[in-house]
Scaffold this motif. Structure first.
Motif, PDB file in Angstrom:
ATOM      1  N   ASP A  38       0.835  -1.208   0.000  1.00  0.00           N
ATOM      2  CA  ASP A  38       0.000   0.000   0.000  1.00  0.00           C
ATOM      3  C   ASP A  38       0.869   1.257   0.000  1.00  0.00           C
ATOM      4  O   ASP A  38       2.059   1.240   0.353  1.00  0.00           O
ATOM      5  CB  ASP A  38      -0.947   0.008   1.199  1.00  0.00           C
ATOM      6  CG  ASP A  38      -0.209   0.049   2.522  1.00  0.00           C
ATOM      7  OD1 ASP A  38       0.262   1.134   2.905  1.00  0.00           O
ATOM      8  OD2 ASP A  38      -0.092  -1.009   3.168  1.00  0.00           O
ATOM      9  N   ASP A  39       0.246   2.369  -0.392  1.00  0.00           N
ATOM     10  CA  ASP A  39       0.968   3.611  -0.626  1.00  0.00           C
ATOM     11  C   ASP A  39       1.669   4.127   0.623  1.00  0.00           C
ATOM     12  O   ASP A  39       2.782   4.663   0.541  1.00  0.00           O
ATOM     13  CB  ASP A  39       0.016   4.684  -1.166  1.00  0.00           C
ATOM     14  CG  ASP A  39      -0.585   4.310  -2.513  1.00  0.00           C
ATOM     15  OD1 ASP A  39      -0.193   3.269  -3.075  1.00  0.00           O
ATOM     16  OD2 ASP A  39      -1.455   5.058  -3.003  1.00  0.00           O
ATOM     17  N   LYS A  64      -0.043   4.181  -8.645  1.00  0.00           N
ATOM     18  CA  LYS A  64       0.714   4.640  -7.480  1.00  0.00           C
ATOM     19  C   LYS A  64       1.380   5.984  -7.742  1.00  0.00           C
ATOM     20  O   LYS A  64       1.405   6.857  -6.862  1.00  0.00           O
ATOM     21  CB  LYS A  64       1.758   3.579  -7.096  1.00  0.00           C
ATOM     22  CG  LYS A  64       1.142   2.345  -6.459  1.00  0.00           C
ATOM     23  CD  LYS A  64       2.179   1.251  -6.222  1.00  0.00           C
ATOM     24  CE  LYS A  64       1.544   0.041  -5.547  1.00  0.00           C
ATOM     25  NZ  LYS A  64       2.464  -1.108  -5.435  1.00  0.00           N
ATOM     26  N   MET A  68       0.802   9.159  -5.473  1.00  0.00           N
ATOM     27  CA  MET A  68       1.880   9.514  -4.555  1.00  0.00           C
ATOM     28  C   MET A  68       2.826  10.583  -5.075  1.00  0.00           C
ATOM     29  O   MET A  68       3.543  11.208  -4.298  1.00  0.00           O
ATOM     30  CB  MET A  68       2.724   8.263  -4.251  1.00  0.00           C
ATOM     31  CG  MET A  68       1.967   7.114  -3.641  1.00  0.00           C
ATOM     32  SD  MET A  68       3.027   5.656  -3.487  1.00  0.00           S
ATOM     33  CE  MET A  68       4.339   6.295  -2.457  1.00  0.00           C
TER      34      MET A  68
END
Length: 228
Positions: A38-39, A64, A68
């Motif tokens: 997960d991020d 992602k 992010m």
């Protein structure tokens, strides 16, 4: 899961392995392999000093990166289909999994269109496992020579993934064979080829890989724990 603590322990083990082989730990870069991670845990790894993120899939990396932003380098380590090449050249700083001329030609074409030079590694199947990607060891040097003239690709070295062994020492001949291939290709002085990188070694065997010359180690479980 103490991501920062895990990274520190890996760096200490890398330093010890580098010392055993007369190398500087600065020669070895740590990649965090983030498949299914997960991020927030990826962000933890970045805050702990990891500067290479390794992704297996183009679409997962795209999501992602959009969520992010881009901190550090993003490398593609999974098998790449030719129809995803146009996305890969725009998302990644390096592609580790070039194992056939067809893919190299398409990446070069897409890199021309994007106005950039794509850094790549040639993936080599040292062990010859049918389930593993990679150009066979015996054919790898010729593939490097064929890819080298493609002006918008920059060959930076080699990558391999050995079979799974309970004892990491059993992977040593695979890592050694890749280093020997790298050294022989470097000695050829092929124009446009910089044989500086050896991407090899994962959670179970990275210390042995470092002893045999790895410059990029690819760690997932050792940083983030078992995949869920």
């Amino acid at each position: 899961m103490d991501v920062a603590g895990n990274i520190q322990r890996i760096r200490e083990k890398v330093a010890q392995a580098a010392a055993r082989s007369g190398r500087s730990p600065a020669e070895v870069r740590l990649m965090a392999v983030t498949k299914t991670v997960d991020d927030e845990r990826i962000a933890e790894a970045v805050r702990a000093g990891v500067d290479i993120i390794g992704e297996n899939y183009v679409q997962e990396a795209k999501r992602k990166l959009e969520a992010m932003g881009k901190a550090g380098e993003w490398h593609l380590i999974g098998r790449l289909q030719t129809n995803k090449a146009k996305y890969a050249v725009r998302l990644f700083d390096m592609i580790h999994s070039v194992d056939r001329m067809e893919l190299a030609v398409e990446l070069d074409r897409r890199a021309v269109a994007a106005g950039l030079v794509m850094k790549i590694l040639i993936e080599v199947s040292v062990s010859g496992e049918e389930t593993k990607s990679g150009v066979p060891l015996a054919d790898a040097a010729e593939l490097v020579r064929q890819v080298a003239p493609l002006a918008n690709l920059s060959i930076r070295g080699l990558m391999t993934m050995p079979p799974w062994f309970d004892d990491p020492e059993e992977a040593r001949p695979v890592f050694r064979a890749l280093r020997e291939l790298r050294d022989s290709l470097a000695a050829e002085g092929i124009p446009g080829v910089e044989m500086r990188e050896l991407s090899m070694g994962m959670t179970g065997d990275y210390a042995v890989a470092v002893e045999e010359g790895a410059t990029i180690i690819r760690i997932g479980r050792g940083i983030f724990g078992e995949r869920t």
